[in-house]
Design a protein around this motif. Structure first.
Motif, PDB file in Angstrom:
ATOM      1  N   LEU A   1       0.826  -1.215   0.000  1.00  0.00           N
ATOM      2  CA  LEU A   1       0.000   0.000   0.000  1.00  0.00           C
ATOM      3  C   LEU A   1       0.857   1.262   0.000  1.00  0.00           C
ATOM      4  CD1 LEU A   1      -2.566  -1.164   2.700  1.00  0.00           C
ATOM      5  CD2 LEU A   1      -2.995  -0.949   0.256  1.00  0.00           C
ATOM      6  N   GLY A   2       2.029   1.128   0.518  1.00  0.00           N
ATOM      7  CA  GLY A   2       2.922   2.280   0.555  1.00  0.00           C
ATOM      8  C   GLY A   2       4.198   1.901   1.286  1.00  0.00           C
ATOM      9  N   THR A   3       5.246   2.659   0.988  1.00  0.00           N
ATOM     10  CA  THR A   3       6.509   2.394   1.677  1.00  0.00           C
ATOM     11  C   THR A   3       7.043   3.707   2.210  1.00  0.00           C
ATOM     12  OG1 THR A   3       6.951   0.601   0.139  1.00  0.00           O
ATOM     13  CG2 THR A   3       8.808   1.369   1.426  1.00  0.00           C
ATOM     14  N   GLY A   4       7.409   3.703   3.461  1.00  0.00           N
ATOM     15  CA  GLY A   4       8.004   4.899   4.049  1.00  0.00           C
ATOM     16  C   GLY A   4       9.480   4.657   4.276  1.00  0.00           C
ATOM     17  N   SER A   5      10.084   5.502   5.063  1.00  0.00           N
ATOM     18  CA  SER A   5      11.517   5.351   5.280  1.00  0.00           C
ATOM     19  C   SER A   5      11.844   4.164   6.174  1.00  0.00           C
ATOM     20  CB  SER A   5      12.105   6.627   5.861  1.00  0.00           C
ATOM     21  OG  SER A   5      11.125   7.418   6.444  1.00  0.00           O
TER      22      SER A   5
ATOM     23  N   ASP B   1       5.009  14.808  13.168  1.00  0.00           N
ATOM     24  CA  ASP B   1       5.016  14.696  11.711  1.00  0.00           C
ATOM     25  C   ASP B   1       3.602  14.935  11.193  1.00  0.00           C
ATOM     26  OD1 ASP B   1       6.254  14.396   9.318  1.00  0.00           O
ATOM     27  OD2 ASP B   1       6.371  12.206   9.364  1.00  0.00           O
TER      28      ASP B   1
ATOM     29  N   VAL C   1      -5.487   6.143  13.562  1.00  0.00           N
ATOM     30  CA  VAL C   1      -5.604   4.812  12.963  1.00  0.00           C
ATOM     31  C   VAL C   1      -5.613   3.768  14.094  1.00  0.00           C
ATOM     32  CG1 VAL C   1      -3.099   4.546  12.650  1.00  0.00           C
ATOM     33  CG2 VAL C   1      -4.666   3.270  11.195  1.00  0.00           C
TER      34      VAL C   1
ATOM     35  N   ALA D   1       9.269   1.550   7.004  1.00  0.00           N
ATOM     36  CA  ALA D   1       8.395   0.379   6.911  1.00  0.00           C
ATOM     37  C   ALA D   1       7.692   0.318   5.568  1.00  0.00           C
ATOM     38  CB  ALA D   1       7.352   0.445   8.027  1.00  0.00           C
TER      39      ALA D   1
ATOM     40  N   MET E   1      -5.228  10.181   6.613  1.00  0.00           N
ATOM     41  CA  MET E   1      -5.758   9.272   5.586  1.00  0.00           C
ATOM     42  C   MET E   1      -7.269   9.145   5.692  1.00  0.00           C
ATOM     43  SD  MET E   1      -2.869   6.364   5.132  1.00  0.00           S
ATOM     44  CE  MET E   1      -3.584   5.872   3.596  1.00  0.00           C
TER      45      MET E   1
ATOM     46  N   ASP F   1       0.910   7.195  11.068  1.00  0.00           N
ATOM     47  CA  ASP F   1       2.360   7.394  11.160  1.00  0.00           C
ATOM     48  C   ASP F   1       2.781   8.145  12.418  1.00  0.00           C
ATOM     49  OD1 ASP F   1       4.983   7.259  10.648  1.00  0.00           O
ATOM     50  OD2 ASP F   1       5.000   8.570   8.897  1.00  0.00           O
TER      51      ASP F   1
ATOM     52  N   LEU G   1      -2.729  -2.823  11.321  1.00  0.00           N
ATOM     53  CA  LEU G   1      -3.468  -1.565  11.411  1.00  0.00           C
ATOM     54  C   LEU G   1      -4.802  -1.655  10.680  1.00  0.00           C
ATOM     55  CD1 LEU G   1      -0.504   0.827  10.476  1.00  0.00           C
ATOM     56  CD2 LEU G   1      -1.440   0.467  12.766  1.00  0.00           C
ATOM     57  N   GLU G   2      -5.686  -0.831  11.102  1.00  0.00           N
ATOM     58  CA  GLU G   2      -6.939  -0.643  10.363  1.00  0.00           C
ATOM     59  C   GLU G   2      -6.586  -0.249   8.927  1.00  0.00           C
ATOM     60  OE1 GLU G   2     -10.372   2.814  10.811  1.00  0.00           O
ATOM     61  OE2 GLU G   2      -8.568   2.877  12.015  1.00  0.00           O
ATOM     62  N   TYR G   3      -7.293  -0.821   7.990  1.00  0.00           N
ATOM     63  CA  TYR G   3      -7.017  -0.533   6.583  1.00  0.00           C
ATOM     64  C   TYR G   3      -7.748   0.738   6.166  1.00  0.00           C
ATOM     65  CZ  TYR G   3      -7.251  -0.991   1.502  1.00  0.00           C
ATOM     66  OH  TYR G   3      -7.180  -0.743   0.164  1.00  0.00           O
ATOM     67  N   LEU G   4      -6.997   1.730   5.774  1.00  0.00           N
ATOM     68  CA  LEU G   4      -7.587   3.004   5.349  1.00  0.00           C
ATOM     69  C   LEU G   4      -7.538   3.033   3.828  1.00  0.00           C
ATOM     70  CD1 LEU G   4      -5.727   5.139   8.033  1.00  0.00           C
ATOM     71  CD2 LEU G   4      -8.077   4.290   8.118  1.00  0.00           C
TER      72      LEU G   4
HETATM   73  N1  LIG Z   1      -3.498   1.986   7.719  1.00  0.00           N
HETATM   74  C1  LIG Z   1      -3.145   2.156   6.457  1.00  0.00           C
HETATM   75  N2  LIG Z   1      -3.979   1.794   5.459  1.00  0.00           N
HETATM   76  C2  LIG Z   1      -3.608   1.973   4.177  1.00  0.00           C
HETATM   77  N3  LIG Z   1      -2.426   2.478   3.796  1.00  0.00           N
HETATM   78  C3  LIG Z   1      -1.557   2.849   4.729  1.00  0.00           C
HETATM   79  C4  LIG Z   1      -1.862   2.717   6.115  1.00  0.00           C
HETATM   80  N4  LIG Z   1      -0.810   3.168   6.823  1.00  0.00           N
HETATM   81  C5  LIG Z   1       0.099   3.564   5.930  1.00  0.00           C
HETATM   82  N5  LIG Z   1      -0.326   3.391   4.682  1.00  0.00           N
HETATM   83  C6  LIG Z   1       0.411   3.705   3.455  1.00  0.00           C
HETATM   84  O1  LIG Z   1       1.757   3.332   3.620  1.00  0.00           O
HETATM   85  C7  LIG Z   1       2.620   4.457   3.441  1.00  0.00           C
HETATM   86  C8  LIG Z   1       3.779   4.368   4.415  1.00  0.00           C
HETATM   87  O2  LIG Z   1       3.262   4.355   5.736  1.00  0.00           O
HETATM   88  P1  LIG Z   1       3.896   5.200   6.905  1.00  0.00           P
HETATM   89  O3  LIG Z   1       3.952   6.643   6.495  1.00  0.00           O
HETATM   90  O4  LIG Z   1       3.159   4.908   8.148  1.00  0.00           O
HETATM   91  O5  LIG Z   1       5.342   4.571   6.952  1.00  0.00           O
HETATM   92  P2  LIG Z   1       6.668   5.175   7.535  1.00  0.00           P
HETATM   93  O6  LIG Z   1       7.805   4.270   7.212  1.00  0.00           O
HETATM   94  O7  LIG Z   1       6.447   5.447   8.974  1.00  0.00           O
HETATM   95  O8  LIG Z   1       6.756   6.506   6.702  1.00  0.00           O
HETATM   96  P3  LIG Z   1       7.603   7.826   6.931  1.00  0.00           P
HETATM   97  O9  LIG Z   1       8.767   7.733   6.008  1.00  0.00           O
HETATM   98  O10 LIG Z   1       6.645   8.926   6.533  1.00  0.00           O
HETATM   99  O11 LIG Z   1       7.969   7.876   8.365  1.00  0.00           O
HETATM  100  C9  LIG Z   1       1.742   5.678   3.663  1.00  0.00           C
HETATM  101  O12 LIG Z   1       2.195   6.752   2.904  1.00  0.00           O
HETATM  102  C10 LIG Z   1       0.383   5.193   3.193  1.00  0.00           C
HETATM  103  O13 LIG Z   1       0.239   5.391   1.814  1.00  0.00           O
END
Ligand SMILES: Nc1ncnc2c1ncn2[C@@H]1O[C@H](COP(=O)(O)OP(=O)(O)OP(=O)(O)O)[C@@H](O)[C@H]1O
Length: 791
Positions: free
Chosen positions: A22-26, A164, A82, A28, A171, A206, A110-113
């Protein structure tokens, strides 16, 4: 379900991870999945972080941060945060986990958004300005939801700072999550196309960077405190199902005593109390809500009598003159939003009798002991209501102590107790199991003070520009230090390798000290503390480098009494802790604050070579080592979060508190109501009021730190704009609290409804959101996209 221990087998049964990311952050990657058959998002630590060796002592490594995020979400749920269903450790090879994991990885269920972030929505709005994706009513509803989530976090005791706050982390979700949705743009489009459906909810996500503004224990200690039997329940509450304590073994209180009022400038002697205690967070929460009844209610009422109206947070701490548990009286504090008053300390404490005490929590003066109030018996009920001495001491307090302490209060996110009157006796320094005390700095006239030359005369007035330059210089130096520390960390070098770094750190330290000395007139506590922190660190590093063998033999933990012999082993241990970012950093800072508040560093070398500095630092460190793993104040200086939403003080590397979130929330309001992302309107775009085109978000943050603010766009309603400008106040303390901001938004919302102003006249069905796919009205780029009519 909640009580069933989670084994790998049961996790296997309950959790299914799909390969859809669904997404990747720094830190996770977030996978699609199901938990007990329900759709969920699984946030798993990336392999590069999971595979690194973990130091359980560190709370700032990605693995710990992820777990902290999950634990926090589970412990303090809120409708607009969330939901976290579980915090897990997934073994390598867990079905659905990508290849590359050599060690187990922490994961949050986590709850799916399913409807993407507000950021994506805004981006889409800006790309298709002719379509009106949401109206002001919806913007208002989302803003209120975000505000209430932040007010909830800030209202906890101690406050939790998100750090942050931005539209990417807000979301969208429907109340009733639909199975089979897809994230991202497709989801947004689907939301937008469902006219008349339920209003989409916004959830803050986040919380990986969250931090407690004061001293919050980690989960283990928190639990221990919750189940602790050492809670000294005040008389009259025995058998009560709700203890009026917010357990104080999670609370460390700084005590500043001695001659507070009689000296000018006041000289402080500080001790730290980290009491044991009991009670439950839920009790504290309910007390926070009740406000008018019960024993605590009495005190809140007393607060009202003293001129305040509402108390929205209560913290309790044990405040003791030492000795047995039974002699530990509770200290109750009511945090009064936007104001500074209340409460009183249990008068049963002989150690506190005939002494005025004031407590400042997160910059608010929140408690005061009534001088002469020596009544025994019901500890809290109604105390102060009819007691003229209480009222008188409020008065006295407000006119003197508050002013004297305001410098500390405004620059610190810690709790302070200021006690004027008799100094603490030696007997108070004996630690008990649940109560520790260390005298950090010697009293006026003794040791440390004598060794230092008198402070230099105040430098001439430093202008705002000079002050800014100094802050920037500080910032530069800090960055260098961080770089050095990171290098150290990444290479996992043994402490003996510090030898090479010591000189470099000393160089940087000198810069900082020069800046600090020059900025003395600015009286910037951050400058001083950072200076001293790095000084302590440099000293320790140098010493460590000189005598590496001390590292093997010298255990600072071995000397647990108040006597201190000094030495490189001790110093090295300080450095180690400082470098590792745990209690040592805080310790150095605490010490530095105290030390520099009395003695601005006259010369770098003197400060570096002061053995007393080491002594005090080492003592504090031991205290914290045996106390809760507090959030390091040091980490509350330095850019954290996103540049586009960053508060000036965060960018400048100054100490900050939850008001940094308020600033970021102002940006959210601006972007939501203005229908434009600052990133789009300000980066690579020429803006009036700015000398040059900014190419990087960092430049924007810098401009903001120097006072720049984006101009109002036509579609931001006037009352909302007023709130935005308040949130953007350069002075954090002048910003509203999130609770205030939420209230204001609700009022504006009502006002809009009552005046019958047709918001969103151009768009939106019942959902308040228009379809991106069905453009109706074309407006030029400078026109309002929101259909707002207030202003
Ligand atoms: N509960 C959720 N449901 C659906 N998508 C999600 C959810 N949580 C996170 N995401 C998606 O995953 C992506 C990365 O999540 P998140 O920002 O929590 O990760 P992170 O590694 O902590 O990021 P950051 O680099 O901003 O610290 C988000 O931008 C979002 O698109």
């Amino acid at each position: 379900m909640a009580t069933t221990p989670l084994t790998q087998e049961s996790i296997l049964m309950r959790l299914k991870i799909s390969n859809k990311i669904l997404g990747t952050g720094s830190f996770a990657a977030v996978h699609r999945g199901t938990w007990d058959g329900r759709p969920c998002a699984v946030k798993v630590l990336l392999p590069q972080h999971a595979n690194r060796p973990r130091d359980p002592k560190r709370s700032d490594c990605p693995a710990q941060m992820l777990k902290r995020e999950g634990n926090m979400l589970m412990r303090y749920p809120h409708r607009s945060l969330v939901t976290c269903y579980a915090v897990l450790e997934l073994h390598p090879g867990f079905p659905g986990l990508p290849a590359g994991y050599k060690c187990s990885a922490p994961a949050l269920v986590l709850e799916y958004l399913q409807n993407g972030s507000l950021y994506k929505l805004l981006l889409q709005q800006q790309q298709t300005p002719w379509s009106h994706m949401y109206d002001d009513r919806t913007a208002m509803s989302w803003s209120i939801q975000i505000a209430s989530a932040l007010a909830h976090l800030h209202g906890l005791s101690p406050a939790i700072i998100h750090r942050d706050v931005k539209l990417e982390n807000a979301m969208l979700n429907r109340e009733e999550a639909q199975e089979g949705g897809a994230g991202g743009e497709a989801a947004i489009a689907r939301v937008l196309s469902v006219a008349g459906a339920n209003q989409p909810l916004v959830k803050l996500v986040d919380l990986g960077l969250h931090v407690a503004a004061s001293h919050l224990a980690d989960e283990q200690l928190f639990r221990a405190a919750m189940t602790s039997s050492s809670c000294d329940t005040p008389s009259g509450t025995a058998g009560s199902t709700q203890s009026p304590f917010l357990c104080s073994s999670t609370t460390t209180v700084e005590v500043v005593s001695s001659n507070l009022r009689s000296r000018s400038p006041p000289l402080f002697t500080r001790a730290t109390y980290s009491g044991g205690g009991g009670g439950t967070i839920s009790a504290a929460k309910s007390l926070r809500r009740c406000g008018t009844s019960g024993r605590i209610g009495g005190d809140i009422k007393a607060a009202a009598t003293a001129g305040t109206t509402t108390a929205n947070a209560i913290a309790g701490g044990d405040y003791s003159s030492g000795g047995s548990k039974s002699s530990m009286p509770p200290l109750f504090l009511a945090l009064v939003p936007g104001s500074s008053r209340m409460l009183r300390v249990d008068p049963r404490s002989p150690g506190l009798r005939n002494r005025n005490a004031a407590l400042i929590l997160s910059g608010h003066l929140v408690a005061e002991e009534a001088k002469g109030d020596t009544r025994a018996g019901p500890a809290l009920g109604g105390a102060g209501e009819n007691d003229p001495s209480v009222a008188a001491s409020f008065e006295r307090f407000n006119s003197t102590t508050q002013r004297e302490l305001s410098g500390f209060a405004s620059s610190s996110s810690m709790c302070w107790v200021a006690a004027a009157g008799a100094p603490y006796s030696r007997s108070e320094t004996q630690p008990t199991r649940a109560f520790q005390y260390r005298e950090l700095v010697t009293r006026p006239g003794s040791g440390l003070q004598r060794q230092l030359p008198p402070p230099p005369p105040s430098p001439p007035h430093v202008t705002a520009t000079e002050s800014l330059q100094l802050a920037q210089q500080m910032r530069k130096s800090e960055k260098r230090i961080m770089k050095i520390l990171n290098k150290q960390e990444q290479q996992e070098e043994p402490p003996s390798a510090w030898a090479g770094l010591a000189d470099e750190v000393l160089d940087v330290t000198e810069n900082l000290i020069t800046a600090a000395t020059g900025a003395a007139a600015v009286t910037n506590a951050a400058t001083r503390t950072t200076t001293m922190l790095t000084t302590a660190m440099a000293t320790a590093m140098t010493n460590a480098a000189k005598t590496p063998s001390a590292l093997d033999t010298g255990g600072y933990g071995s000397s647990s009494d108040t006597s201190y012999s000094g030495g490189a082993g001790e110093a090295a241990a300080v450095a180690e802790d400082v470098c590792r970012g745990d209690g040592g950093a805080e310790a150095a800072l605490l010490c530095a604050t105290e030390w520099t508040s009395m003695n601005p560093p006259p010369s770098p070398r003197l400060a570096v070579s002061s053995p007393s500095m080491n002594c005090a630092t080492a003592r504090v460190m031991r205290l914290y080592e045996s106390s809760v793993p507090v959030e390091s104040v040091y980490r509350l200086t330095g850019a954290t979060g996103s540049h586009m939403t960053m508060a000036p003080e965060v960018y400048q590397g100054l100490p900050y508190n939850e008001k940094a979130d308020v600033f970021s929330f102002g940006v959210i309001l601006y972007e939501l109501f203005g229908r434009s992302l600052l990133l789009v309107t300000h980066i690579n775009t020429r803006k009036p009021g700015l000398p040059a085109v900014m190419q990087k978000p960092g430049q924007y943050a810098e401009a903001v730190s120097q006072g720049y603010r984006p101009e109002r766009t036509a579609c931001i309603p006037a009352p909302v704009w007023d709130l935005i400008t308040e949130c953007w106040n350069q002075d954090p303390l002048a910003r509203p609290t999130m609770a205030d901001a939420e209230l204001r938004l609700r009022e504006i919302s009502n006002q809009m409804d009552n005046t019958g102003i047709a918001r969103g006249a151009r768009g939106g069905g019942a959902s308040g959101i228009r379809s991106a796919r069905s453009p109706r009205v074309h407006v030029g780029p400078t026109e309002c996209l929101g259909g707002c009519t207030i202003g």
